[in-house]
Write an enzyme that holds these catalytic residues in place. Structure first.
Site, PDB file in Angstrom:
ATOM      1  CB  SER A 108       3.662 -12.010  -4.987  1.00  0.00           C
ATOM      2  OG  SER A 108       2.582 -11.888  -4.338  1.00  0.00           O
ATOM      3  CG  ASP A 130       5.441 -12.277   3.109  1.00  0.00           C
ATOM      4  OD1 ASP A 130       4.318 -12.178   3.429  1.00  0.00           O
ATOM      5  OD2 ASP A 130       5.924 -12.646   2.211  1.00  0.00           O
ATOM      6  CG  HIS A 161       3.776 -10.328   0.281  1.00  0.00           C
ATOM      7  ND1 HIS A 161       4.601 -11.301  -0.175  1.00  0.00           N
ATOM      8  CD2 HIS A 161       3.029  -9.877  -1.127  1.00  0.00           C
ATOM      9  CE1 HIS A 161       4.040 -11.797  -1.491  1.00  0.00           C
ATOM     10  NE2 HIS A 161       3.357 -10.737  -1.856  1.00  0.00           N
TER      11      HIS A 161
END
EC number: 2.3.1.-
Length: 367
Positions: free
Chosen positions: A145, A312, A345
Site C-alpha cells: 500500500s 481494489d 485493497h
C-alpha cells in the site's frame, strides 16, 4: 508484555524533501531472523499508513503482528532464511518521530510545525536505518500500500541498494479517486471543532472527524462485492438500533461504527493528516520528466514480483500493471500476479493463502 521495538536515531539534521529538517529524530523498527555473515539475506518491509513495525510475533513480543500469517519460520517470508526488518514510517505515531513528538527546539509537540512530510523522507529514513545495520544491499525490499510507494522512492533515490523487489497493492502515483477520498478524510478531521488547528488534547479530541475518516477508509479498503456478500441489506435488531432520528439501522453501518471506535484513539490525528497528504504528493513521474514509465525505468533491480487485486478501487490493478511494465522496461525480470480476491485493497491482510503462495514462491526462487 515485553517490547520488541527498537529505535534508530536518524542523522541530525535530517533534511526533508520539501524543506526543513528534523533534529534528534528517530524511527522505530523490529527484526526477525538473523543477519548472515555475508550480510546479504536482509529483507526490508515498509508498511501502509496505519500499521506499526510489529508485523509478526517475535521473541521479544509474542503478540500477533499485522502480517502474522505471512512472516515467520516456515512462512512465506521465512525468517529461518531471511533477516527481516520492518520499519514504522517516519511521521507515524507508532514509535517514530511524528507531529505528536516533542520538538527539541521548543520542548513542546511539533503539531503543525512538523515539516512537510513526503514518502521520499520515509524512504531516506529507511535507507539510513539499513546502512546503520551494516547492510550494503537488501536481498529484497517489500512494500504494501503506502509502503509500496515508499519502496519505489527508496529504489529510485538509492540505486544499487536493492537486489529484488516485491510490490504489494500499491501505485506509482495517487490517482484522482484516491486523492479525493483522502482529501475527504482530511477534511473530516480538520472540520471537527476539537481538531482546533492541530491543538487538541485528550479532553478535547477530534473523535468525530477521526471516526468519519476511518469509515471512509474502510469503505475503500474493501470491495462492493465484499460488502454485498457480508451484509446485503440486513437490518439491525430493534434493540441494537439508535433511538435518535437517522440513527444506525443497517448492519453495515454498525460494522463501520465498530471499526471507527477501535481506531479513533489509536492514531494521532495530525500524523494521519501528514501521512495521508504524503501519499497524495507521491508521483514517480517527477523522476521521469512527467512520465510514470520513464520514472520507473530508472529503477535498477534484478527481479520483481508485482501483486495486485482486481477488486481494489484505491490502488487499481492497472496501476500494478504499470509498475510491472516499468520495471520490465528497466531490465528487471518481473513476475506479475493479478488476484481475484473479493476483499479489495485489504486482500493482502486477509487473503493470506494466495499472497503467501506468490510471495513465498518468489522469495524461494531468489538465489
Amino acid at each position: 508484555m515485553s517490547d520488541a521495538r527498537q529505535y534508530f536515531k536518524l542523522p541530525s539534521p535530517f533534511a526533508m524533501k520539501r524543506g526543513g529538517a528534523l533534529h534528534g529524530a528517530h524511527v522505530a523498527y523490529e527484526t526477525w531472523g538473523s543477519l548472515n555473515a555475508a550480510r546479504d539475506n536482509a529483507v526490508l518491509l515498509l508498511t501502509g499508513l496505519s500499521p506499526s513495525a510489529h508485523a509478526a510475533a517475535n521473541d521479544a513480543d509474542p503478540s500477533p503482528g499485522w502480517w502474522e500469517g505471512m512472516l515467520g519460520p516456515g512462512k512465506a517470508i521465512d525468517t529461518r532464511r531471511w533477516f527481516v526488518i520492518c520499519m514504522n514510517s517516519l511521521g507515524s505515531d507508532k514509535g517514530s518521530t511524528c507531529p505528536a513528538s516533542i520538538d527539541p527546539a521548543t520542548g513542546e509537540a511539533y503539531r503543525l510545525s512538523f515539516p512537510d512530510l513526503s514518502l521520499e523522507d520515509v524512504a531516506n529514513a529507511a535507507h539510513a536505518l539499513v546502512a546503520e545495520l551494516g547492510i550494503a544491499q537488501l536481498a529484497s525490499l517489500i512494500g504494501c500500500s503506502m509502503g509500496g510507494m515508499s519502496t519505489l522512492a527508496y529504489m529510485l533515490l538509492h540505486p544499487g541498494s536493492v537486489r529484488t523487489h516485491i510490490s504489494v497493492d500499491t501505485a506509482p502515483q495517487a490517482q484522482p479517486f484516491a486523492i479525493a477520498i483522502r482529501s475527504l478524510q482530511r477534511e473530516a478531521i480538520r472540520l471537527d471543532p476539537h481538531w482546533n488547528n492541530g491543538q487538541y488534547d485528550n479532553a478535547q479530541y477530534p473523535d468525530i472527524g477521526m471516526s468519519i475518516a476511518r469509515k471512509l477508509g474502510v469503505i475503500t479498503y474493501r470491495s462492493a462485492m465484499e460488502w454485498n456478500g457480508r451484509f446485503a441489506r440486513i437490518r439491525l435488531d430493534p434493540e441494537q438500533r439508535e433511538e435518535q432520528p437517522f440513527g444506525l439501522e443497517f448492519q453495515v453501518e454498525s460494522y463501520l461504527q465498530g471499526h471507527a471506535q477501535r481506531f479513533v484513539r489509536t492514531f494521532d490525528p495530525n500524523s494521519y493528516l501528514y501521512l495521508s497528504r504524503a501519499s497524495d504528493w507521491f508521483d514517480i513521474a517527477e523522476y521521469g520528466n512527467g512520465s510514470v514509465l520513464e520514472g520507473l525505468k530508472r529503477i535498477q533491480i534484478e527481479q520483481a514480483l508485482v501483486i495486485g487485486v482486481s477488486t481494489d478501487i484505491l490502488f487499481p490493478l492497472e496501476q500494478q500493471e504499470q509498475i510491472a511494465e516499468g520495471l520490465r522496461a528497466a531490465g528487471a525480470e518481473v513476475e506479475f500476479v493479478a488476484l481475484d480476491s473479493p476483499q479489495g485493497h485489504d486482500a493482502f491482510l486477509v487473503d493470506i493463502d494466495n499472497y503467501s503462495r506468490a510471495i513465498g514462491g518468489f522469495l524461494a526462487r531468489i538465489q
